[in-house]
Design an enzyme around this catalytic site. Structure first.
Site, mmCIF file in Angstrom:
data_model
loop_
_atom_site.group_PDB
_atom_site.id
_atom_site.type_symbol
_atom_site.label_atom_id
_atom_site.label_comp_id
_atom_site.label_asym_id
_atom_site.label_seq_id
_atom_site.Cartn_x
_atom_site.Cartn_y
_atom_site.Cartn_z
ATOM 1 N N ARG A 221 0.826 -1.220 0.000
ATOM 2 C CA ARG A 221 0.000 0.000 0.000
ATOM 3 C C ARG A 221 0.850 1.255 0.000
ATOM 4 N NH1 ARG A 221 -4.799 -2.103 4.151
ATOM 5 N NH2 ARG A 221 -5.373 -3.907 2.855
ATOM 6 N N ASP A 291 13.486 1.450 -11.245
ATOM 7 C CA ASP A 291 14.845 0.928 -11.137
ATOM 8 C C ASP A 291 14.758 -0.363 -10.329
ATOM 9 O OD1 ASP A 291 17.501 0.363 -10.805
ATOM 10 O OD2 ASP A 291 18.041 2.289 -9.912
#
Length: 438
Positions: A221, A291
């Protein structure tokens, strides 16, 4: 205050905040940008702390006042106040604090190293017209199980700017229900405590803006979104197996902008940056980077703008016309900006936020989910030096030197709440001048 005075204050508030469209403060953005705070009320001074002495293995508490005159709890217990701090340090709370309507919490006024609220958490439920700036909220293991670090359920027109929120027992910063026009900007939402370890639910049809925030070390979340949401220029680091950004998958419709954010996998990241969603979740997605290689270098690549990169949401082609950030940065620029500016940076970051920023700067090599903030590497909330407040002869919250330099009378307390030509109360002009606009 008599009923005629109260009615006059209400009418003035309506005139200032709704007719003029005055920003909450210079640099306020997004859905909550016009929050009025305590502009037509009074100044309240926080003058005492509840102090704590802790170690990693011992939980010994020595207390002064957490209630009554001069306490933070009392400061936010009644509506229509601008709260200033005559003391700096850590305020320890054992019972949850419920914030009233029309409050401006001006954490930037605290002397020394600022203010940390440590303990059971806070609720802005059923509150309206809130401004909260430059203050740290750290819940922790002593808080009630199943409760959030910060909860908002019902309310409208709120903005949280340069706050740091960590160690929630359930969610860390959660917005649910009938909530309208909220902004969280330039803030840290991090280290929700295991076993739940959640950044937060952002679930309302009333509009939430999330700009230039750092979500870090939350298993899941980061955030979980339903309803109307604008998610731009955020950095999400080291989510766990529960997921990074979670698109709601309920029967209710959602409409979100997801623009120029940067997701950086960390040691506990084991799933994709985006998960879940369904045909009811409509997302405009643009120029988000991930990334994923954890090689100690920021060298992510752009996520595609197709459904396969964003869970099962319905990817739409047209951006929703929400009140976005004044300056939209590239994902790479957002990382630089966030790491330099996010959280309670005035007068300086505390040790906790420094650790979190340093984790991001390891570019995937450092970071962890934690279950007890008192253990390594955090060792509790740390020490916040108190400092000395500047001379304020009339006790109106504005130092004498500033009043003299700006044409006010340091012996007349009534001029603090007088509305200036800018539309702000004089006390707001002062507290806003202490920190740069976002």
């Amino acid at each position: 205050m008599g009923w005629l005075q109260h009615l006059s204050a209400v009418l003035l508030l309506a005139l200032v905040s709704r007719v003029s469209g005055l920003l909450a403060f210079p640099g306020a953005e997004g859905f909550g940008r016009n929050s009025a705070g305590g502009r037509t009320g009074s100044v309240y001074h926080v003058t005492n702390l509840k102090r704590v002495a802790q170690s990693a293995t011992v939980d010994k508490v020595r207390t002064s006042s957490d209630q009554g005159s001069g306490s933070f709890r009392d400061a936010v217990s009644k509506a229509n106040r601008i709260v200033v701090f005559d003391v700096g340090g850590t305020i320890n709370i054992t019972d949850r604090v419920v914030v009233s309507k029309n409050i401006y919490i001006a954490g930037q006024t605290a002397p020394g190293q600022g203010i940390t609220i440590y303990g059971n958490g806070l609720s802005w439920s059923n509150a309206n017209e809130e401004i909260v700036r430059y203050i740290r909220f750290r819940m922790g293991r002593s808080g009630d199980s199943g409760k959030d670090g910060i909860t908002i359920a019902d309310g409208q027109n709120m903005i949280f700017d340069h706050v740091s929120v960590t160690w929630g027992r359930d969610e860390t910063f959660s917005i649910n229900g009938k909530v309208t026009n909220v902004t969280i900007q330039d803030s840290i939402i991090g280290q929700g405590l295991d076993t739940h370890s959640c950044g937060g639910l952002i679930q309302t049809d009333g509009g939430v803006s999330l700009f230039r925030n750092l979500y870090i070390d939350n298993k899941t979340r980061n955030p979980k979104v339903k309803g109307v949401n604008d998610f731009q220029n955020n950095v999400v680091y080291n989510w766990g197996g529960g997921g990074g950004y979670i698109a709601g998958d309920s029967a209710g419709p959602s409409y979100a902008n997801i623009i120029n954010n940067y997701f950086i996998s960390g040691p506990t990241s084991s799933v994709a940056a985006f998960t879940r969603g369904n045909a009811n979740f409509h997302g405009y997605v643009s120029n988000n980077f991930h990334d994923s290689n954890r090689n100690g270098v920021l060298d992510g690549t752009a996520l595609c703008a197709q459904k396969m990169c964003y869970g099962d949401m319905d990817v739409v082609k047209t951006k929703y016309t929400y009140p976005g950030p004044t300056k939209l940065r590239s994902p790479q620029e957002a990382v630089t900006y966030v790491l330099a500016n996010v959280g309670t940076t005035f007068p300086a970051r505390d040790a906790i936020d420094k650790i979190l920023v340093a984790e991001v700067q390891s570019w995937g090599r450092k970071g962890q989910l934690i279950s007890d903030e008192r253990a390594s590497p955090m060792y509790g909330p740390g020490y916040i030096a108190g400092g000395t407040k500047p001379i304020d002869s009339d006790g109106d919250g504005i130092p004498d030197a500033w009043e003299q330099a700006n044409g006010l009378n340091p012996r007349d307390a009534s001029d603090a709440m007088r509305i200036s030509s800018s539309g702000y109360a004089n006390i707001e002009v002062y507290v806003n001048s202490l920190v740069p606009s976002s």
